[in-house]
Design an enzyme around this catalytic site. Sequence first.
Site, PDB file in Angstrom:
ATOM      1  N   PRO A 244      31.802 -34.095 -50.341  1.00 57.91           N
ATOM      2  CG  PRO A 244      29.761 -34.796 -51.213  1.00 57.91           C
ATOM      3  CD  PRO A 244      30.809 -35.158 -50.209  1.00 57.91           C
TER       4      PRO A 244
ATOM      5  CG  HIS B 174      28.205 -20.565 -61.939  1.00 57.49           C
ATOM      6  ND1 HIS B 174      27.356 -21.321 -61.177  1.00 57.49           N
ATOM      7  CD2 HIS B 174      27.697 -20.588 -63.192  1.00 57.49           C
ATOM      8  CE1 HIS B 174      26.376 -21.781 -61.932  1.00 57.49           C
ATOM      9  NE2 HIS B 174      26.567 -21.367 -63.160  1.00 57.49           N
TER      10      HIS B 174
ATOM     11  CE1 TYR C 230      28.056 -24.397 -52.924  1.00 55.46           C
ATOM     12  CE2 TYR C 230      28.195 -26.336 -51.512  1.00 55.46           C
ATOM     13  CZ  TYR C 230      28.580 -25.639 -52.638  1.00 55.46           C
ATOM     14  OH  TYR C 230      29.509 -26.199 -53.494  1.00 55.46           O
TER      15      TYR C 230
ATOM     16  CE  LYS D  77      38.088 -26.393 -52.930  1.00 48.78           C
ATOM     17  NZ  LYS D  77      37.851 -25.559 -54.094  1.00 48.78           N
TER      18      LYS D  77
ATOM     19  CE1 TYR E 125      31.913 -23.918 -53.410  1.00 47.68           C
ATOM     20  CE2 TYR E 125      32.562 -23.302 -55.624  1.00 47.68           C
ATOM     21  CZ  TYR E 125      31.741 -23.997 -54.776  1.00 47.68           C
ATOM     22  OH  TYR E 125      30.750 -24.789 -55.291  1.00 47.68           O
TER      23      TYR E 125
HETATM   24  P1  FAD Z   1      37.638 -41.946 -60.382  1.00 48.64           P
HETATM   25  O1  FAD Z   1      36.840 -40.959 -61.135  1.00 48.64           O
HETATM   26  O2  FAD Z   1      36.967 -42.768 -59.348  1.00 48.64           O
HETATM   27  O3  FAD Z   1      38.314 -42.898 -61.465  1.00 48.64           O
HETATM   28  C1  FAD Z   1      38.910 -44.116 -61.124  1.00 48.64           C
HETATM   29  C2  FAD Z   1      38.723 -45.082 -62.288  1.00 48.64           C
HETATM   30  O4  FAD Z   1      39.385 -46.302 -61.989  1.00 48.64           O
HETATM   31  C3  FAD Z   1      37.257 -45.438 -62.492  1.00 48.64           C
HETATM   32  O5  FAD Z   1      36.910 -45.255 -63.849  1.00 48.64           O
HETATM   33  C4  FAD Z   1      37.159 -46.890 -62.053  1.00 48.64           C
HETATM   34  O6  FAD Z   1      36.163 -47.598 -62.767  1.00 48.64           O
HETATM   35  C5  FAD Z   1      38.558 -47.382 -62.349  1.00 48.64           C
HETATM   36  N1  FAD Z   1      38.976 -48.540 -61.558  1.00 48.64           N
HETATM   37  C6  FAD Z   1      38.721 -48.811 -60.254  1.00 48.64           C
HETATM   38  N2  FAD Z   1      39.300 -49.964 -59.885  1.00 48.64           N
HETATM   39  C7  FAD Z   1      39.931 -50.438 -60.979  1.00 48.64           C
HETATM   40  C8  FAD Z   1      40.701 -51.610 -61.237  1.00 48.64           C
HETATM   41  N3  FAD Z   1      40.931 -52.514 -60.272  1.00 48.64           N
HETATM   42  N4  FAD Z   1      41.195 -51.801 -62.470  1.00 48.64           N
HETATM   43  C9  FAD Z   1      40.979 -50.888 -63.463  1.00 48.64           C
HETATM   44  N5  FAD Z   1      40.258 -49.762 -63.271  1.00 48.64           N
HETATM   45  C10 FAD Z   1      39.744 -49.533 -62.050  1.00 48.64           C
HETATM   46  N6  FAD Z   1      33.247 -34.682 -56.161  1.00 48.64           N
HETATM   47  C11 FAD Z   1      32.815 -33.439 -56.184  1.00 48.64           C
HETATM   48  O7  FAD Z   1      33.656 -32.532 -56.160  1.00 48.64           O
HETATM   49  N7  FAD Z   1      31.468 -33.164 -56.249  1.00 48.64           N
HETATM   50  C12 FAD Z   1      30.526 -34.170 -56.324  1.00 48.64           C
HETATM   51  O8  FAD Z   1      29.345 -33.923 -56.428  1.00 48.64           O
HETATM   52  C13 FAD Z   1      30.954 -35.494 -56.306  1.00 48.64           C
HETATM   53  N8  FAD Z   1      30.076 -36.513 -56.381  1.00 48.64           N
HETATM   54  C14 FAD Z   1      30.537 -37.799 -56.346  1.00 48.64           C
HETATM   55  C15 FAD Z   1      29.654 -38.868 -56.394  1.00 48.64           C
HETATM   56  C16 FAD Z   1      30.096 -40.190 -56.325  1.00 48.64           C
HETATM   57  C17 FAD Z   1      29.102 -41.347 -56.360  1.00 48.64           C
HETATM   58  C18 FAD Z   1      31.485 -40.434 -56.195  1.00 48.64           C
HETATM   59  C19 FAD Z   1      32.013 -41.860 -56.083  1.00 48.64           C
HETATM   60  C20 FAD Z   1      32.374 -39.368 -56.169  1.00 48.64           C
HETATM   61  C21 FAD Z   1      31.920 -38.051 -56.239  1.00 48.64           C
HETATM   62  N9  FAD Z   1      32.794 -36.949 -56.208  1.00 48.64           N
HETATM   63  C22 FAD Z   1      32.346 -35.699 -56.218  1.00 48.64           C
HETATM   64  C23 FAD Z   1      34.210 -37.101 -56.188  1.00 48.64           C
HETATM   65  C24 FAD Z   1      34.806 -36.988 -57.583  1.00 48.64           C
HETATM   66  O9  FAD Z   1      33.924 -37.519 -58.522  1.00 48.64           O
HETATM   67  C25 FAD Z   1      36.126 -37.723 -57.539  1.00 48.64           C
HETATM   68  O10 FAD Z   1      36.976 -37.017 -56.677  1.00 48.64           O
HETATM   69  C26 FAD Z   1      36.796 -37.902 -58.913  1.00 48.64           C
HETATM   70  O11 FAD Z   1      36.068 -38.842 -59.664  1.00 48.64           O
HETATM   71  C27 FAD Z   1      38.230 -38.369 -58.757  1.00 48.64           C
HETATM   72  O12 FAD Z   1      38.763 -38.759 -59.979  1.00 48.64           O
HETATM   73  P2  FAD Z   1      39.745 -39.988 -60.083  1.00 48.64           P
HETATM   74  O13 FAD Z   1      40.131 -40.061 -61.505  1.00 48.64           O
HETATM   75  O14 FAD Z   1      40.779 -39.881 -59.040  1.00 48.64           O
HETATM   76  O15 FAD Z   1      38.877 -41.257 -59.662  1.00 48.64           O
HETATM   77  C1  DHB Z   2      28.146 -30.042 -57.314  1.00 56.46           C
HETATM   78  C2  DHB Z   2      28.671 -30.935 -56.427  1.00 56.46           C
HETATM   79  C3  DHB Z   2      29.238 -30.477 -55.257  1.00 56.46           C
HETATM   80  O1  DHB Z   2      29.769 -31.342 -54.387  1.00 56.46           O
HETATM   81  C4  DHB Z   2      29.271 -29.141 -54.958  1.00 56.46           C
HETATM   82  O2  DHB Z   2      29.804 -28.731 -53.787  1.00 56.46           O
HETATM   83  C5  DHB Z   2      28.749 -28.250 -55.859  1.00 56.46           C
HETATM   84  C6  DHB Z   2      28.193 -28.706 -57.049  1.00 56.46           C
HETATM   85  C7  DHB Z   2      27.557 -30.545 -58.573  1.00 56.46           C
HETATM   86  O3  DHB Z   2      27.495 -31.757 -58.745  1.00 56.46           O
HETATM   87  O4  DHB Z   2      27.106 -29.726 -59.381  1.00 56.46           O
END
Ligand code: FAD
Ligand code: DHB
Length: 393
Positions: free
Chosen positions: A295, A74, A203, A299, A387
């Site tokens: 969100p 995009h 947005y 980021k 962004y």
């Molecule tokens: P995570 O993806 O959370 O991975 C952590 C892993 O550790 C998971 O698989 C979990 O199951 C595992 N874990 C937890 N505790 C334990 C334990 N005790 N023992 C073993 N394993 C464990 N960001 C955006 O930019 N846009 C979005 O739209 C967006 N939507 C989101 C929606 C939801 C519901 C959530 C929770 C987050 C969202 N985020 C979004 C944020 C983004 O998804 C996270 O920043 C990203 O997942 C970070 O990656 P990570 O690997 O640090 O953590």
């Molecule tokens: C999406 C999520 C976001 O938080 C955002 O700012 C833009 C796109 C997505 O899930 O596609």
Amino acid sequence: MRTRTQVGIVGAGPAGLLLSHLLHRAGIESIVLENRSREYVEHRVRAGVLEQAPVDLLKSAGVGARLAREGLVHRGIELRFGGRGHRIDFPSLTGGRCITVYGQQEVVVDLIGARLAAGGQVLFEVADVSIDGIETSAPRIRYTSGSEGHEIVCDVIAGCDGFHGICRQALPDHQRHVFERTYPFAWLGILARAAPSHEELIYAYHERGFALFSMRSPEITRLYLQVAPDEELASWPDERIWEELHTRLETDDGWRLNEGPVLEKGITPMRSYVCEKMQHGRLFLAGDAAHIVPPTGAKGMNLAVADVHVLAQALTELLKSGRRDLADAYSQTCLKRVWRAEHFSWWMTSMLHRFPDDDGFQQRLQRSQLDYTVSSPAAATSLAENYVGLPFE
Ligand code: FAD
Ligand code: DHB
């Protein structure tokens, strides 16, 4: 059962899996422990936008083939308010940089595939994970699998276990300075089998609250609505969600949002959170384990990738040549980028959402800021630069 590895990684999200992959490429072994099943983590619907630098990193690390084929590049986003859209063009404002829309769970699928194909150890459905000895040179991770207790003796532990994980709690209290904001709203997100009705993300600022139009593929649309923080999913049948989306995304020129069967629905709370420091002794935190952004601005996943890019280099230097400089600078290096993303996410959130106690003052500030952002090249450049994200050093 006792085993040994160089880096014990807790969590198989984007942070833990990518760290394991980057370390493997540098000749360092690791074991990833995940408490959920492979099926669960490969289908967990979350973020969808990758900045330019994470895309370049995934490609150069050999895990970007499907991303290159299926990711949607995009070149801008739309800010929609007052019944019309205003496009922010990324390449012309940022020296050619873009974003790629590619679901987080697809990144996870690709990384798990790469780790397992290379003989890497990713252990799913482990329980009772705990860590200790982080101030010694041989920290340990304990867990159970089936009914059996296990211990892994490591050189280093990487806490990549997300916001609700256990690793952050292992930092001593005096090392854990937390900065936090909560917001008086949440996001209700849906995935729908419907062709995207616009080429780029929208947005939308609306008197009934924020809405976001996004997508995952030419057949799948991703949509979000601002809702109350304590909202129950049960109060949002599909018809109510579509009606609200149509209202908030409406334009004066008759643009229509395509509808389709709702495949997934969920509510995400909004929070800003930073844990300083991100490292103590032989424990290093990365991704959501250390920080959360609201969100708006997409980021979260990008910060997780940026952290492990820094961490993989620091651990490679530490474990191969015993040099500590990058490891000692880890928190400081990451926190610079983290705070930029915290500010941008807070700013986008504040500009675009309806605040429940607003007497009209905030709305006027928001409208002024939106008008300025779409009419001043300087303001539009600031949004675009943030962004598409800063380059990796
Ligand atoms: P995570 O993806 O959370 O991975 C952590 C892993 O550790 C998971 O698989 C979990 O199951 C595992 N874990 C937890 N505790 C334990 C334990 N005790 N023992 C073993 N394993 C464990 N960001 C955006 O930019 N846009 C979005 O739209 C967006 N939507 C989101 C929606 C939801 C519901 C959530 C929770 C987050 C969202 N985020 C979004 C944020 C983004 O998804 C996270 O920043 C990203 O997942 C970070 O990656 P990570 O690997 O640090 O953590
Ligand atoms: C999406 C999520 C976001 O938080 C955002 O700012 C833009 C796109 C997505 O899930 O596609």
